[in-house]
Design an enzyme around this catalytic site. Structure first.
Site, PDB file in Angstrom:
ATOM      1  N   ASP A 189       0.831  -1.193   0.000  1.00 23.27           N
ATOM      2  CA  ASP A 189       0.000   0.000   0.000  1.00 23.27           C
ATOM      3  C   ASP A 189       0.872   1.252   0.000  1.00 23.27           C
ATOM      4  O   ASP A 189       1.896   1.316   0.686  1.00 23.27           O
ATOM      5  CB  ASP A 189      -0.895  -0.013   1.247  1.00 23.27           C
ATOM      6  CG  ASP A 189      -1.864   1.136   1.290  1.00 23.27           C
ATOM      7  OD1 ASP A 189      -2.703   1.242   0.388  1.00 23.27           O
ATOM      8  OD2 ASP A 189      -1.777   1.945   2.239  1.00 23.27           O
ATOM      9  N   GLU A 218       1.579  -0.266  -4.965  1.00 25.28           N
ATOM     10  CA  GLU A 218       0.556   0.695  -5.380  1.00 25.28           C
ATOM     11  C   GLU A 218       1.279   1.977  -5.794  1.00 25.28           C
ATOM     12  O   GLU A 218       1.802   2.706  -4.965  1.00 25.28           O
ATOM     13  CB  GLU A 218      -0.398   0.991  -4.230  1.00 25.28           C
ATOM     14  CG  GLU A 218      -1.478   2.000  -4.630  1.00 25.28           C
ATOM     15  CD  GLU A 218      -2.229   2.579  -3.442  1.00 25.28           C
ATOM     16  OE1 GLU A 218      -3.326   3.132  -3.665  1.00 25.28           O
ATOM     17  OE2 GLU A 218      -1.722   2.497  -2.303  1.00 25.28           O
ATOM     18  N   ASP A 284     -10.225   1.796  -4.487  1.00 29.54           N
ATOM     19  CA  ASP A 284      -9.926   3.225  -4.397  1.00 29.54           C
ATOM     20  C   ASP A 284     -10.590   4.065  -5.494  1.00 29.54           C
ATOM     21  O   ASP A 284     -10.492   5.291  -5.452  1.00 29.54           O
ATOM     22  CB  ASP A 284      -8.410   3.455  -4.478  1.00 29.54           C
ATOM     23  CG  ASP A 284      -7.702   3.089  -3.193  1.00 29.54           C
ATOM     24  OD1 ASP A 284      -8.280   3.335  -2.113  1.00 29.54           O
ATOM     25  OD2 ASP A 284      -6.572   2.561  -3.253  1.00 29.54           O
TER      26      ASP A 284
END
Length: 316
Positions: A189, A218, A284
């Site tokens: 992340d 990410e 997201d």
């Protein structure tokens, strides 16, 4: 490139949402049965052709999963370490790799190191575990110090990943998940704001532990080659092609899609040397059906997702 992941087709789930878990953790509820429910879906998922599962954050957290409380325990709203272990075994029995969400850029405010900092202030053994701790002013939550939050979010306290004790804690957690559950990889992340030195150290640690361990970051903006290297990450989220796929159809501007495909994968393509993680939606961004103006274009979009170079992923 991690050749053992070159044929992977991902199914991505955000388990706290999929399983209808309470939005807040009361830290006392009995273990949930999310993994038993998910096990019942594995045959359906496998029949889609899926051979890799990316499962969003499962570490114990306060709310949405990205505000970690404990890196060594499954969120009680989902289940227990034992039930997750059984789920991983069921996945592996079906030839499905398991990739977890590694949330190492920040913790929640209930994390033990932050709680100690709240209690002991300057005398806390963990005051150097977080970035920009400032005892000259109070935080917006009334703490007797201020600190850096991820992207300004003060409920996500940014870790000092250059601190060796922080690294040791995180690496010990990764060892625990590999040893106890035989996980196959991590999606990191907020990798685009994590120091490259930490990513290099994490990669070295993981590969020494399990040589075919897969690491995906990410990354939203920038040259993905800065992250994908033999000694760093195996792949990144391909936000560049994500946007071009649907907006090109919405705007009837296929030049946008053609340009990006050539830029990434053409004769002189920037990303020919690795397989990026391609997607049409995730936790997201909007669901693709909400973004696309013409419903019939969904068929074309999914065809493109599976035909362009990269690792395709569908969101639950």
């Amino acid at each position: 490139m991690n050749s053992l992941f070159s044929d992977k087709f991902f199914y991505h789930i955000y388990p706290l949402g999929l399983c209808g878990c309470p939005k807040k953790n009361d830290f006392s509820c009995p273990a949930g049965n999310a993994f038993e429910k998910l096990t019942l879906e594995l045959e359906r998922i496998k029949n889609l052709g899926v051979n890799a599962l990316y499962i969003g954050p499962i570490f114990e957290s306060s709310a949405h999963g990205y505000d970690t409380l404990d890196y060594f325990h499954v969120d009680r709203r989902l289940g227990s370490n034992e039930s997750f272990s059984a789920f991983c075994q069921e996945c592996h029995n079906r030839g499905i790799a398991v990739v977890l969400d590694g949330v190492f850029n920040h913790t929640g405010r209930h994390f033990f190191a932050f709680k100690d900092l709240q209690q002991n202030g300057w005398n806390s053994s963990y005051k150097d575990w977080y970035l920009n701790v400032d005892f000259s002013r109070k935080s917006c939550f009334g703490d007797n110090f201020d600190y850096e939050g991820w992207a300004g979010c003060k409920d996500l306290v940014k870790l000092n990943l250059e601190n060796q004790e922080v690294r040791n804690h995180i690496f010990a957690a990764i060892d625990f998940w590999i040893d106890s559950f035989q996980i196959d990889g991590l999606r990191l992340d907020a990798a685009d704001v994590i120091s490259k030195s930490f990513l290099d150290a994490l990669s070295s640690h993981c590969k020494s532990k399990k040589s075919d361990f897969w690491l995906m970051g990410e990354v939203v903006h920038g040259d993905y080659n800065d992250w994908v290297k033999p000694y760093r990450l195996d792949s990144v989220t391909n936000y560049q092609i994500y946007k071009a796929l649907w907006s090109a159809l919405n705007d009837k501007n296929l030049f946008e899609l053609s340009y990006n495909l050539n830029r990434e994968f053409g004769e002189n393509g920037m990303y020919k040397s690795f397989l990026p993680y391609n997607f049409l939606d995730n936790h997201d961004v909007n669901r693709i059906r909400s973004n696309i103006k013409t419903k019939e274009h969904l068929f074309l979009l999914y065809a493109l997702l599976f035909l362009i170079p990269g690792l395709p992923s569908i969101y639950y």
